[in-house]
Each structure stands twice: as C-alpha cells, then as structure tokens.
Design a protein around this motif. Structure first.
Motif, PDB file in Angstrom:
ATOM      1  N   LEU A 208     -42.376  -6.356   3.136  1.00  0.00           N
ATOM      2  CA  LEU A 208     -41.698  -5.729   4.281  1.00  0.00           C
ATOM      3  C   LEU A 208     -42.236  -6.269   5.611  1.00  0.00           C
ATOM      4  CD1 LEU A 208     -42.279  -3.181   1.976  1.00  0.00           C
ATOM      5  CD2 LEU A 208     -40.413  -2.305   3.359  1.00  0.00           C
ATOM      6  N   LEU A 209     -42.112  -7.561   5.802  1.00  0.00           N
ATOM      7  CA  LEU A 209     -42.709  -8.227   6.958  1.00  0.00           C
ATOM      8  C   LEU A 209     -41.809  -8.175   8.184  1.00  0.00           C
ATOM      9  CD1 LEU A 209     -44.175 -11.457   5.307  1.00  0.00           C
ATOM     10  CD2 LEU A 209     -45.268  -9.225   5.640  1.00  0.00           C
ATOM     11  N   ARG A 210     -42.426  -7.954   9.311  1.00  0.00           N
ATOM     12  CA  ARG A 210     -41.747  -8.192  10.590  1.00  0.00           C
ATOM     13  C   ARG A 210     -41.634  -9.692  10.792  1.00  0.00           C
ATOM     14  NH1 ARG A 210     -45.904  -4.547  11.494  1.00  0.00           N
ATOM     15  NH2 ARG A 210     -45.248  -2.424  11.984  1.00  0.00           N
ATOM     16  N   GLU A 211     -40.731 -10.086  11.668  1.00  0.00           N
ATOM     17  CA  GLU A 211     -40.572 -11.515  11.956  1.00  0.00           C
ATOM     18  C   GLU A 211     -41.888 -12.134  12.378  1.00  0.00           C
ATOM     19  OE1 GLU A 211     -41.078 -14.429  14.717  1.00  0.00           O
ATOM     20  OE2 GLU A 211     -40.649 -12.444  15.557  1.00  0.00           O
ATOM     21  N   LEU A 212     -42.636 -11.459  13.274  1.00  0.00           N
ATOM     22  CA  LEU A 212     -43.899 -11.995  13.773  1.00  0.00           C
ATOM     23  C   LEU A 212     -44.908 -12.153  12.639  1.00  0.00           C
ATOM     24  CD1 LEU A 212     -45.745 -12.824  16.134  1.00  0.00           C
ATOM     25  CD2 LEU A 212     -46.324 -10.406  16.410  1.00  0.00           C
ATOM     26  N   GLU A 213     -44.953 -11.193  11.720  1.00  0.00           N
ATOM     27  CA  GLU A 213     -45.897 -11.253  10.609  1.00  0.00           C
ATOM     28  C   GLU A 213     -45.574 -12.402   9.667  1.00  0.00           C
ATOM     29  OE1 GLU A 213     -46.764  -6.437  10.483  1.00  0.00           O
ATOM     30  OE2 GLU A 213     -45.313  -7.351   9.109  1.00  0.00           O
ATOM     31  N   ALA A 214     -44.282 -12.604   9.398  1.00  0.00           N
ATOM     32  CA  ALA A 214     -43.885 -13.702   8.519  1.00  0.00           C
ATOM     33  C   ALA A 214     -44.166 -15.052   9.166  1.00  0.00           C
ATOM     34  CB  ALA A 214     -42.405 -13.578   8.159  1.00  0.00           C
ATOM     35  N   SER A 215     -43.878 -15.158  10.458  1.00  0.00           N
ATOM     36  CA  SER A 215     -44.042 -16.437  11.150  1.00  0.00           C
ATOM     37  C   SER A 215     -45.502 -16.822  11.321  1.00  0.00           C
ATOM     38  CB  SER A 215     -43.366 -16.382  12.529  1.00  0.00           C
ATOM     39  OG  SER A 215     -41.983 -16.135  12.412  1.00  0.00           O
ATOM     40  N   THR A 216     -46.369 -15.839  11.533  1.00  0.00           N
ATOM     41  CA  THR A 216     -47.774 -16.135  11.834  1.00  0.00           C
ATOM     42  C   THR A 216     -48.696 -15.961  10.632  1.00  0.00           C
ATOM     43  OG1 THR A 216     -48.182 -13.859  12.598  1.00  0.00           O
ATOM     44  CG2 THR A 216     -47.452 -15.456  14.241  1.00  0.00           C
ATOM     45  N   ALA A 217     -48.159 -15.589   9.469  1.00  0.00           N
ATOM     46  CA  ALA A 217     -48.990 -15.446   8.269  1.00  0.00           C
ATOM     47  C   ALA A 217     -49.675 -16.772   7.954  1.00  0.00           C
ATOM     48  CB  ALA A 217     -48.137 -14.990   7.094  1.00  0.00           C
ATOM     49  N   ARG A 336     -37.792  -6.372   6.874  1.00  0.00           N
ATOM     50  CA  ARG A 336     -38.324  -5.034   6.588  1.00  0.00           C
ATOM     51  C   ARG A 336     -37.202  -4.117   6.098  1.00  0.00           C
ATOM     52  NH1 ARG A 336     -43.373  -3.927   8.346  1.00  0.00           N
ATOM     53  NH2 ARG A 336     -43.172  -1.868   9.257  1.00  0.00           N
ATOM     54  N   ALA A 337     -36.058  -4.231   6.738  1.00  0.00           N
ATOM     55  CA  ALA A 337     -34.917  -3.425   6.299  1.00  0.00           C
ATOM     56  C   ALA A 337     -34.496  -3.820   4.888  1.00  0.00           C
ATOM     57  CB  ALA A 337     -33.756  -3.603   7.271  1.00  0.00           C
ATOM     58  N   THR A 338     -34.503  -5.117   4.602  1.00  0.00           N
ATOM     59  CA  THR A 338     -34.143  -5.597   3.264  1.00  0.00           C
ATOM     60  C   THR A 338     -35.103  -5.044   2.225  1.00  0.00           C
ATOM     61  OG1 THR A 338     -33.228  -7.650   4.192  1.00  0.00           O
ATOM     62  CG2 THR A 338     -33.789  -7.658   1.850  1.00  0.00           C
ATOM     63  N   GLY A 339     -36.406  -5.100   2.533  1.00  0.00           N
ATOM     64  CA  GLY A 339     -37.402  -4.590   1.604  1.00  0.00           C
ATOM     65  C   GLY A 339     -37.272  -3.099   1.385  1.00  0.00           C
ATOM     66  N   ALA A 340     -37.053  -2.358   2.463  1.00  0.00           N
ATOM     67  CA  ALA A 340     -36.930  -0.908   2.345  1.00  0.00           C
ATOM     68  C   ALA A 340     -35.739  -0.519   1.473  1.00  0.00           C
ATOM     69  CB  ALA A 340     -36.799  -0.281   3.733  1.00  0.00           C
ATOM     70  N   CYS A 361     -42.621   7.338   8.236  1.00  0.00           N
ATOM     71  CA  CYS A 361     -41.588   7.689   7.260  1.00  0.00           C
ATOM     72  C   CYS A 361     -40.199   7.747   7.880  1.00  0.00           C
ATOM     73  CB  CYS A 361     -41.918   9.022   6.597  1.00  0.00           C
ATOM     74  SG  CYS A 361     -43.246   8.918   5.374  1.00  0.00           S
ATOM     75  N   ALA A 362     -40.112   8.234   9.132  1.00  0.00           N
ATOM     76  CA  ALA A 362     -38.806   8.372   9.769  1.00  0.00           C
ATOM     77  C   ALA A 362     -38.112   7.025   9.900  1.00  0.00           C
ATOM     78  CB  ALA A 362     -38.978   9.019  11.147  1.00  0.00           C
ATOM     79  N   VAL A 363     -38.875   5.969  10.156  1.00  0.00           N
ATOM     80  CA  VAL A 363     -38.283   4.646  10.301  1.00  0.00           C
ATOM     81  C   VAL A 363     -37.821   4.124   8.945  1.00  0.00           C
ATOM     82  CG1 VAL A 363     -38.656   2.311  11.159  1.00  0.00           C
ATOM     83  CG2 VAL A 363     -39.800   4.232  12.252  1.00  0.00           C
ATOM     84  N   VAL A 364     -38.610   4.360   7.911  1.00  0.00           N
ATOM     85  CA  VAL A 364     -38.219   3.944   6.571  1.00  0.00           C
ATOM     86  C   VAL A 364     -36.941   4.660   6.157  1.00  0.00           C
ATOM     87  CG1 VAL A 364     -38.886   3.873   4.151  1.00  0.00           C
ATOM     88  CG2 VAL A 364     -40.575   3.408   5.904  1.00  0.00           C
ATOM     89  N   THR A 365     -36.871   5.944   6.437  1.00  0.00           N
ATOM     90  CA  THR A 365     -35.670   6.713   6.104  1.00  0.00           C
ATOM     91  C   THR A 365     -34.446   6.139   6.808  1.00  0.00           C
ATOM     92  OG1 THR A 365     -37.008   8.711   5.834  1.00  0.00           O
ATOM     93  CG2 THR A 365     -34.640   9.013   6.110  1.00  0.00           C
ATOM     94  N   HIS A 366     -34.632   5.681   8.036  1.00  0.00           N
ATOM     95  CA  HIS A 366     -33.529   5.083   8.786  1.00  0.00           C
ATOM     96  C   HIS A 366     -32.964   3.882   8.044  1.00  0.00           C
ATOM     97  CE1 HIS A 366     -31.246   3.382  12.123  1.00  0.00           C
ATOM     98  NE2 HIS A 366     -31.906   2.247  11.958  1.00  0.00           N
ATOM     99  N   TYR A 367     -33.844   3.050   7.486  1.00  0.00           N
ATOM    100  CA  TYR A 367     -33.382   1.850   6.799  1.00  0.00           C
ATOM    101  C   TYR A 367     -32.930   2.122   5.369  1.00  0.00           C
ATOM    102  CZ  TYR A 367     -34.865  -1.206  10.579  1.00  0.00           C
ATOM    103  OH  TYR A 367     -34.991  -1.837  11.792  1.00  0.00           O
ATOM    104  N   THR A 368     -33.552   3.082   4.704  1.00  0.00           N
ATOM    105  CA  THR A 368     -33.213   3.335   3.300  1.00  0.00           C
ATOM    106  C   THR A 368     -31.996   4.237   3.146  1.00  0.00           C
ATOM    107  OG1 THR A 368     -34.759   5.200   3.214  1.00  0.00           O
ATOM    108  CG2 THR A 368     -35.600   3.057   2.528  1.00  0.00           C
TER     109      THR A 368
END
Length: 375
Positions: A208-217, A336-340, A361-368
């Motif tokens: 569930l990576l953000r763009e920044l996390e994926a790019s800078t990993a 992250r939305a795809t993973g959720a 949790c509220a953000v996860v619920t938004h995507y799931t």
C-alpha cells in the motif's frame, strides 16, 4: 536488456542476490540523484556534546547548522511558502481594489481573512484551508494572538471557499488482478519509466505504497528471506515521519505448494526485482543507494512518472483517465487505494489493512467502500 524470463516471475533463491556485498566499490551506475521531496535520514546514534560545542565556536559551522535546523522545521515537500506568497498577493489585490491605503498582511483580522477568501472563492482554489494554515503560522510566529474571533473567521473562510467545490483529482484504484495479468516485460512501459513494471504493481499494491514511497524506496530496504520465503520492506512510519524511525512490513509467499509461482506473489516479485537489478546495475553494496524501482539508467523516479505509470496501465485495461468534468481519475495514492480494495476483497479486516498501510481507519474505509462490489 538482459533479463530473466519477461512474462514469468523467475524462482531465484540465490543468497548472493539479496545479501550485501562489500567486496567491490560502489559503481557509478548506482549513483542516485535524490528527489527534492525525498525525506532525509541522518541515522543519528547518540548526542555528541563536544561536536555541538565545537559547532558553536565556529561561525561558519554554526551558520550551516542554523540553515539545516530551519530547513528541517518542515518536510522536504512542504509548499507552505508558496501558499504564503499567494495569500500576500491576493491580500494586496483586495486592499488595492477597496482603496485601502494602510493594509498590512499581519496581524490577521476577520476583514483580511474575508478579503482573501473572497478572491480564493472567485478563483476556484481547491485547498484554501492550506493557505489559511500557512499564513496563520506566520501570524503566530510574530507573536500575534489567535483568538475566538479569528477562529470563527477561519471556520467561515473554510466553509464558504469549499462549499459546492465538487470532486477534485482522484486516486481511484486499479483492477489489481487485471493489471498484474498484463503482458509486461522488464523494459519500462515508456521512456523514463521504472524497470520491472509488474513488480512495481505487486509490491506497491501489497505494501500500500504512496507514490513518494514507491519512487524513493531503496533496494537495500527491501529484504528477501529465501528460507522463510518472505519479503520485508522498511517504510516511513507515517506520511509525517520527522524522526525517520520507520516501520517494517512483511509478506510471505502466497503461491501454492506446487506449480509455478503466481504473478501476484509479493515474495517472488521482490526476488525477481532483486535479480533484475543485479543484472542491470550490479550487486548490492554496503552503502547501496539504488532505488528499488529505478528507471533504465538507475535514476530515481519523479512523482509524475509514477502517476503516469498508473495511467498507462489503466489505459491498457480500457479505463477512462478522466471523469466527465475533466478531473483525472488516478493520482499519487492510487496504489494505496488498489491495495486497500484488493486486500479487503480477500476478506482481510479493515483494521489490519490500516496497520499494514500505516493509515487511519477512516481513510482505509474511504477506499475499501467499493471492495464488496469487486468480489
């Protein structure tokens, strides 16, 4: 480009691919230009009073230390200074239109907040609250008070400027099963894109990576354990992780006990990427700084490149890239939305997804919310 089998995840269990090698000096091929918003990691061990006092006795060193202190008061990607500039410009424009001769930006007053809010609403600003927050920080920094009257003006500013705004740029999820089933090769999908596209899809989704996390990993922060058949990734503890403490998340192999590895297996995807990076850029060094998802030259991806990758995959799947009102459907949180959505569709509880994603949790619920429809 030499590579393992392009359309299958090769089973690679050689420890030399994963272990750090110190026998060779770092290669120029793995020299990585950092992104401006790449979070700093200093790896402090313990306080050094002698060093601190030595800096205090050296004017040039003290000046450099003060610059560094000021720089790290906010994150590398902070844009609040630009918000302040815009606020000042709108403030002056409103004052000039009204014929005010003495109209200083600070201290803030309800009338000044009203003036800037009027122009922001007229200009269709989508994040007006960020501008108010930025100028409020300067207001308080100059030791002006923020009282109940200003608080009321701020709430009214936010309510008016955001009313009826409509949807902004989205970070909709991709169809993970369809995306991972595409006929990817190890070549970038487009010039400047990442090598190992399928691995980007799999790892970014499961972790569930953000763009920044994926790019800078970094390659060194993705560890595979062939004995346990697990992949562990070190990630920021949250979007705002000023201490750079980080957390680790681990996935095991999800393949059946017999047969070929699954394309969606996070462990085998990581093994494949390590193998590919070793072929292209050499073995991992002790001070290795190679991104885990580099471009063909070993460079770090910009944010727009990662978003373009999402859009390229979506277009290949036949998805529209824009809503009817012209707003883009996919953005920096689409992985992250795809993973959720995908993990929720497998029956994993929302609170576990929250822990894995380092999310509220509220953000996860938004995507799931759409997950039950995709089962």
């Amino acid at each position: 480009m030499p590579s393992p089998r392009d359309n299958e995840i090769s089973v690679v269990t050689t420890l030399s691919i994963i272990e750090t090698s110190t026998s060779n000096k770092p290669s120029d091929k793995t020299a990585t230009k950092r992104r401006m918003d790449d979070p700093p990691v200093y790896n402090h061990k313990r306080g050094d009073k002698r060093l601190a006092l030595r800096v205090a006795s050296d004017p040039s060193a003290l000046e450099a230390a003060e610059r560094n202190y000021e720089l790290d008061k906010s994150s590398r990607g902070d844009t609040s200074n630009f918000n302040v500039i815009t606020w000042v410009e709108l403030h002056n424009a409103y004052g000039q239109a009204k014929g005010y001769k003495h109209w200083p930006v600070l201290p803030l007053t309800p009338a000044k907040i009203h003036g800037v809010g009027t122009l922001m609403k007229a200009g269709g600003y989508r994040s007006p609250k960020n501008y108010l927050t930025a100028i409020k920080k300067h207001h308080l920094g100059e030791e002006h008070t923020w009282n109940e009257i200003l608080d009321l003006a701020g709430r009214q500013f936010t309510a008016s400027t955001m009313r009826g705004m409509g949807p902004g740029r989205q970070s909709e999820p991709l169809d993970f099963k369809a995306a991972v089933g595409l006929d990817f090769t190890n070549e970038p999908l487009f010039p400047g894109g990442p090598v190992g596209t399928r691995t980007v899809v799999v790892i970014s989704t499961f972790f569930l990576l953000r763009e920044l996390e994926a790019s800078t990993a970094r390659r060194v922060n993705v560890r595979c354990n062939p004995q346990a058949q697990t992949v562990t990734m070190r990630l920021p503890a949250s979007k705002r992780d000023p201490y750079a403490l980080g957390v680790e998340r681990t996935w095991g192999c999800i393949c059946p006990s017999t047969g070929a590895p699954l394309k969606e297996c996070p462990y085998h995807a990581a093994i494949h990427q390590h193998y590919l990076l070793q072929i292209l850029f050499g073995k991992m060094e002790e001070d290795d700084d190679l991104p885990f998802f580099p471009n063909e030259n070993g460079g770090m991806l910009d944010g727009d490149v990662m978003v373009r990758l999402v859009e390229e995959i979506a277009a290949t799947l036949g998805e529209r890239l824009f809503l009817d009102n012209g707003v883009r459907r996919y953005g920096k949180h689409s992985w992250r939305a795809t993973g959720a959505v995908y993990l929720s569709s497998l029956g994993i509880e929302v609170y576990k997804i929250s822990m894995l994603a380092r999310w509220l949790c509220a953000v996860v619920t938004h995507y799931t919310r759409v997950a039950p429809l995709k089962r």
